[in-house]
Design a protein around this motif. Structure first.
Motif, PDB file in Angstrom:
ATOM      1  N   GLU A 152      -6.724  -0.452   0.422  1.00 16.44           N
ATOM      2  CA  GLU A 152      -5.263  -0.286   0.441  1.00 16.44           C
ATOM      3  C   GLU A 152      -4.666  -0.708  -0.899  1.00 16.44           C
ATOM      4  OE1 GLU A 152      -2.874   0.634   3.429  1.00 16.44           O
ATOM      5  OE2 GLU A 152      -4.663   1.829   3.074  1.00 16.44           O
ATOM      6  N   TYR A 153      -5.153  -1.823  -1.422  1.00 17.82           N
ATOM      7  CA  TYR A 153      -4.680  -2.259  -2.744  1.00 17.82           C
ATOM      8  C   TYR A 153      -4.949  -1.187  -3.796  1.00 17.82           C
ATOM      9  CZ  TYR A 153      -4.506  -4.590  -7.234  1.00 17.82           C
ATOM     10  OH  TYR A 153      -4.236  -4.896  -8.538  1.00 17.82           O
ATOM     11  N   ASP A 154      -6.124  -0.563  -3.694  1.00 18.58           N
ATOM     12  CA  ASP A 154      -6.528   0.389  -4.729  1.00 18.58           C
ATOM     13  C   ASP A 154      -5.596   1.595  -4.821  1.00 18.58           C
ATOM     14  OD1 ASP A 154      -8.472   1.040  -6.807  1.00 18.58           O
ATOM     15  OD2 ASP A 154      -8.958   2.769  -5.552  1.00 18.58           O
ATOM     16  N   ILE A 155      -4.882   1.909  -3.730  1.00 19.32           N
ATOM     17  CA  ILE A 155      -3.968   3.063  -3.768  1.00 19.32           C
ATOM     18  C   ILE A 155      -2.503   2.625  -3.721  1.00 19.32           C
ATOM     19  CG2 ILE A 155      -5.648   4.651  -2.778  1.00 19.32           C
ATOM     20  CD1 ILE A 155      -4.126   4.359  -0.086  1.00 19.32           C
ATOM     21  N   SER A 156      -2.276   1.328  -3.867  1.00 22.75           N
ATOM     22  CA  SER A 156      -0.899   0.848  -3.752  1.00 22.75           C
ATOM     23  C   SER A 156      -0.046   1.389  -4.895  1.00 22.75           C
ATOM     24  CB  SER A 156      -0.869  -0.689  -3.724  1.00 22.75           C
ATOM     25  OG  SER A 156      -1.371  -1.209  -4.921  1.00 22.75           O
ATOM     26  N   GLY A 157       1.204   1.698  -4.572  1.00 24.16           N
ATOM     27  CA  GLY A 157       2.111   2.250  -5.573  1.00 24.16           C
ATOM     28  C   GLY A 157       1.819   3.704  -5.887  1.00 24.16           C
ATOM     29  N   GLY A 158       0.937   4.322  -5.128  1.00 25.05           N
ATOM     30  CA  GLY A 158       0.658   5.739  -5.335  1.00 25.05           C
ATOM     31  C   GLY A 158      -0.180   6.025  -6.567  1.00 25.05           C
ATOM     32  N   ARG A 159      -0.877   5.002  -7.070  1.00 25.25           N
ATOM     33  CA  ARG A 159      -1.778   5.175  -8.217  1.00 25.25           C
ATOM     34  C   ARG A 159      -3.103   4.518  -7.891  1.00 25.25           C
ATOM     35  NH1 ARG A 159       3.047   3.955 -10.764  1.00 25.25           N
ATOM     36  NH2 ARG A 159       2.657   1.756 -10.453  1.00 25.25           N
ATOM     37  N   HIS A 162      -6.228   2.054  -8.877  1.00 22.55           N
ATOM     38  CA  HIS A 162      -6.318   0.831  -9.683  1.00 22.55           C
ATOM     39  C   HIS A 162      -7.750   0.403 -10.015  1.00 22.55           C
ATOM     40  CE1 HIS A 162      -2.086   0.638  -9.084  1.00 22.55           C
ATOM     41  NE2 HIS A 162      -2.190   0.449  -7.782  1.00 22.55           N
ATOM     42  N   MET A 163      -8.724   1.238  -9.702  1.00 21.93           N
ATOM     43  CA  MET A 163     -10.129   0.917 -10.010  1.00 21.93           C
ATOM     44  C   MET A 163     -10.530  -0.443  -9.448  1.00 21.93           C
ATOM     45  SD  MET A 163     -11.948   3.201 -11.553  1.00 21.93           S
ATOM     46  CE  MET A 163     -13.137   2.594 -12.749  1.00 21.93           C
ATOM     47  N   TRP A 164     -10.084  -0.752  -8.242  1.00 29.43           N
ATOM     48  CA  TRP A 164     -10.395  -2.051  -7.643  1.00 29.43           C
ATOM     49  C   TRP A 164     -11.668  -1.959  -6.809  1.00 29.43           C
ATOM     50  CZ3 TRP A 164      -9.031  -6.689  -8.830  1.00 29.43           C
ATOM     51  CH2 TRP A 164      -9.336  -7.738  -7.946  1.00 29.43           C
ATOM     52  N   ARG A 165     -12.530  -2.965  -6.952  1.00 37.47           N
ATOM     53  CA  ARG A 165     -13.841  -2.962  -6.291  1.00 37.47           C
ATOM     54  C   ARG A 165     -13.951  -3.987  -5.156  1.00 37.47           C
ATOM     55  NH1 ARG A 165     -19.477  -2.348  -7.601  1.00 37.47           N
ATOM     56  NH2 ARG A 165     -20.734  -4.169  -7.100  1.00 37.47           N
ATOM     57  N   LYS A 166     -13.422  -5.178  -5.394  1.00 41.28           N
ATOM     58  CA  LYS A 166     -13.741  -6.335  -4.531  1.00 41.28           C
ATOM     59  C   LYS A 166     -12.810  -6.416  -3.324  1.00 41.28           C
ATOM     60  CE  LYS A 166     -13.404  -9.163  -8.167  1.00 41.28           C
ATOM     61  NZ  LYS A 166     -13.487 -10.451  -8.912  1.00 41.28           N
ATOM     62  N   ASN A 167     -12.949  -7.491  -2.544  1.00 44.60           N
ATOM     63  CA  ASN A 167     -11.967  -7.709  -1.484  1.00 44.60           C
ATOM     64  C   ASN A 167     -10.736  -8.366  -2.114  1.00 44.60           C
ATOM     65  OD1 ASN A 167     -12.434 -10.462  -1.721  1.00 44.60           O
ATOM     66  ND2 ASN A 167     -13.095 -10.767   0.393  1.00 44.60           N
ATOM     67  N   ARG A 168      -9.787  -8.844  -1.316  1.00 45.14           N
ATOM     68  CA  ARG A 168      -8.525  -9.336  -1.870  1.00 45.14           C
ATOM     69  C   ARG A 168      -8.340 -10.831  -1.596  1.00 45.14           C
ATOM     70  NH1 ARG A 168      -6.436  -7.431  -5.922  1.00 45.14           N
ATOM     71  NH2 ARG A 168      -4.311  -7.961  -5.261  1.00 45.14           N
ATOM     72  N   ALA A 213       0.841  -1.191   0.000  1.00 44.68           N
ATOM     73  CA  ALA A 213       0.000   0.000   0.000  1.00 44.68           C
ATOM     74  C   ALA A 213       0.875   1.238   0.000  1.00 44.68           C
ATOM     75  CB  ALA A 213      -0.894  -0.002   1.232  1.00 44.68           C
ATOM     76  N   ALA A 214       0.332   2.305  -0.542  1.00 48.06           N
ATOM     77  CA  ALA A 214       1.078   3.561  -0.563  1.00 48.06           C
ATOM     78  C   ALA A 214       1.064   4.193   0.820  1.00 48.06           C
ATOM     79  CB  ALA A 214       0.433   4.503  -1.569  1.00 48.06           C
TER      80      ALA A 214
END
Ligand code: 0X9
Ligand code: CA
Ligand code: CA
Ligand code: CA
Ligand code: ZN
Length: 420
Positions: free
Chosen positions: A224-231, A233-239, A105-106
Motif C-alpha cells: 500500500e505504501y508503494d502505491i501511495s499518492g498514486g506513484r 516508490h520502489m519500496w521493498r520492506k515492511n513498514r 494509500a492510493a
C-alpha cells in the motif's frame, strides 16, 4: 546497446518519480529527513560468480537484478564507494528518492496500471470468491500486519469448511512490497482453482485431493505504501520503523552468513531478531499450526517474487548443495522438480544461493523446520526493464504462464503427477 537503452529508459522513469515526489506538498511537508538519503541506481560490473554477487548484496544495497555480467542496485553514494573499494566497476544510472513519512494509500494503482489490485481490491476479490464458491472455499486470516491489516488466507478444497486428511499446498505472494505482479499471481491461482472447478476435470481432481491455501499479501503495509499518492516508490520492506526485509527475517539461520544486513537503513535489514516482523511471525505461526498430530500437513509451497524469471530452491544461506536437513536425495528432488517446473514456464532453475547468499529466507525455514518442498519463483520480467512495474497488460499472460508449474507443485504434494 539495446539493453543499455532500456535500462536508461527505466532509470529516467525513476528520476521522474523522484521529481514528482519532491514536488508534492504533502511530501515536502513531511519531517524525519534523517530516515531518507538520496540514492542512485547503479550498474555494478564484475559479478561473474555467486561469491561476487554475495559480496555486492553483502554491502546491504538493494539488488534489483543480478547476473554474470552485472548487478543493478539502488545504493547511496557511500555504498557505491564501498563497492568500488571492493574492486567492482560501478556506473550510475540516475538518482532516485523516496517520499518521507507516512502517506495515505492510493485509491488505485498509478494511472494506466489500475488492472493491478490494491489491498482493498484484493480483499474484495477474496470475499467475492468465498461468496461465489461457498463449500469450496474458506476465507480467514493468519494474523495482522504491523499496521493492522488482515493477512488474508483463502483455503480452496472440497468441503473447505472441514479440515480433511488431504495434502496441503501453500502459495504466498508479496513478501516484498513492490513485487505487485505476485499478488496478481495469487489471485490468478484463486480464480483458476475456483472458477475452473466446475468445468475442468484436472482442476477438480487437484482441488478435491488437496487443501490449497493462498496468501496474496504477506506484506500489505508495504505494498500500500508503494502505491501511495498514486506513484510508485520502489519500496521493498515492511513498514515497521525503517522497514524490515521480510525475506531476511525468518527463523532458520537468521543472520548467519552475510546474506542480510544488521543496519535498519538497509534494504535487506533482517530486523532485531528472527520473526520480529509481525508478518513473518504470523505466517510462520500459522504454518506451525498446520502440524497436526506431529505431522506437517503442508507438503509444498511457492513464494512468489519478482523479477528475473527464476525457479529457486533452498538452501539460500549456503553455497553447498547438501547441509544439515538436506540430504543429496532431497536436494535432487528439489532440483528435479525445480527444473521440471522451469521447463514449463521457461524460467531459469537454480539453487537460490547460485544467485547470491540470503539468510533468514522463507524457503530455508519451510524446508528445515517442516520439510515443506518450498520454492521461490521470481516472475517476469527477466531484466531491469520494466523491472518491478510491468504494465497491467502483462498480468494475464505472466500469471497464466505459471499454470503448469503450479500444477506440477500440487502434483508433487499429492505424490503423483496431476494436471499435466
Ligand atoms: O532476495 C530475495 O529475497 C529474493 N529476490 S528479490 O529480488 N525478489 O528480493 C530471492 C530470494 C531467494 N533466496 C531464497 N529463497 N533463499
Ligand atoms: Ca485496481
Ligand atoms: Ca477437502
Ligand atoms: Ca487437512
Ligand atoms: Zn522479492
Amino acid at each position: 546497446m539495446r539493453k543499455r537503452r532500456c535500462l536508461l529508459a527505466a532509470v529516467s522513469a525513476f528520476a521522474l518519480l523522484a521529481a514528482g515526489a519532491a514536488a508534492s506538498p504533502a511530501i515536502a511537508a513531511a519531517p524525519a529527513p534523517e530516515a531518507q538519503s538520496v540514492q542512485e541506481v547503479y550498474e555494478v560490473f564484475g559479478t561473474g560468480s555467486p561469491q561476487l554477487r554475495t559480496k555486492v548484496a553483502g554491502t546491504g544495497v538493494d539488488v534489483l537484478t543480478a547476473d554474470d555480467k552485472s548487478a543493478t542496485v539502488i545504493a547511496t553514494s557511500a555504498e557505491a564507494a564501498t563497492l568500488r573499494s571492493l574492486g567492482f566497476t560501478v556506473e550510475s544510472r540516475g538518482s532516485f528518492q523516496r517520499p518521507v513519512g507516512p502517506s495515505a494509500a492510493a485509491a488505485d494503482f498509478p494511472a494506466g496500471d489500475e488492472g493491478y489490485h490494491t489491498y482493498a481490491e484484493t480483499t474484495a476479490e477474496l470475499q467475492q470468491a468465498a461468496r461465489d464458491h461457498a463449500g469450496l472455499t474458506a476465507l480467514s486470516s493468519v494474523g495482522t500486519s504491523y499496521e493492522g491489516r488482515a493477512l488474508n488466507v483463502l483455503k480452496i478444497s472440497d468441503n473447505a469448511g472441514t479440515d480433511e486428511n488431504e495434502p496441503e499446498v501453500l502459495f504466498t505472494c508479496n513478501q516484498h512490497a513492490r513485487e505487485h505482479l505476485t499478488t496478481e499471481m495469487c489471485l490468478h491461482i484463486v480464480q483458476r482453482f475456483t472458477d475452473g472447478y466446475a468445468t475442468n476435470a484436472s482442476i477438480k481432481n487437484m482441488v478435491d485431493s488437496t487443501e490449497i491455501y493462498v496468501v496474496p499479501n504477506v506484506n500489505p503495509d508495504g505494498s500500500e505504501y508503494d502505491i501511495s499518492g498514486g506513484r510508485y516508490h520502489m519500496w521493498r520492506k515492511n513498514r515497521q520503523g525503517q522497514g524490515t526485509d521480510p525475506n531476511r527475517n525468518w527463523g532458520y539461520q537468521w543472520g548467519c552468513c552475510g546474506g542480510s544486513s544488521g543496519s535498519p537503513t538497509s534494504e535487506t535489514y533482517r530486523g532485531p531478531s528472527a520473526f520480529s516482523a509481525p508478518e513473518t511471525r504470523a505466517v510462520s505461526n500459522w504454518v506451525n499450526g498446520r502440524k497436526i498430530g506431529g505431522v506437517q500437513q503442508i507438503k509444498a509451497h511457492i513464494d512468489f517474487h519478482t523479477y528475473s524469471e527464476l525457479v529457486l530452491w533452498p538452501y539460500g544461506y549456503t553455497y553447498n548443495d547438501t547441509a544439515p536437513g538436506m540430504t543429496a536425495a532431497e536436494q535432487k528432488r528439489f532440483a528435479d522438480l525445480g527444473r521440471q517446473m522451469a521447463g514449463t514456464n521457461n524460467y531459469t532453475p537454480q539453487q537460490s544461493s547460485d544467485l547470491y547468499i540470503t539468510d533468514g529466507s522463507v524457503n530455508d525455514w519451510m524446508w528445515f523446520n517442516h520439510k515443506i518442498l518450498s520454492y521461490t519463483f521470481e516472475m517476469y520480467p527477466r531484466g531491469s526493464n520494466p523491472g518491478f512495474y510491468p504494465p497491467d497488460e502483462v498480468i494475464g499472460r505472466e500469471t497464466t504462464r505459471n499454470d503448469r508449474a503450479v500444477d506440477l507443485l500440487v502434483g508433487a504434494a499429492i505424490g503423483a503427477p496431476v494436471g499435466v
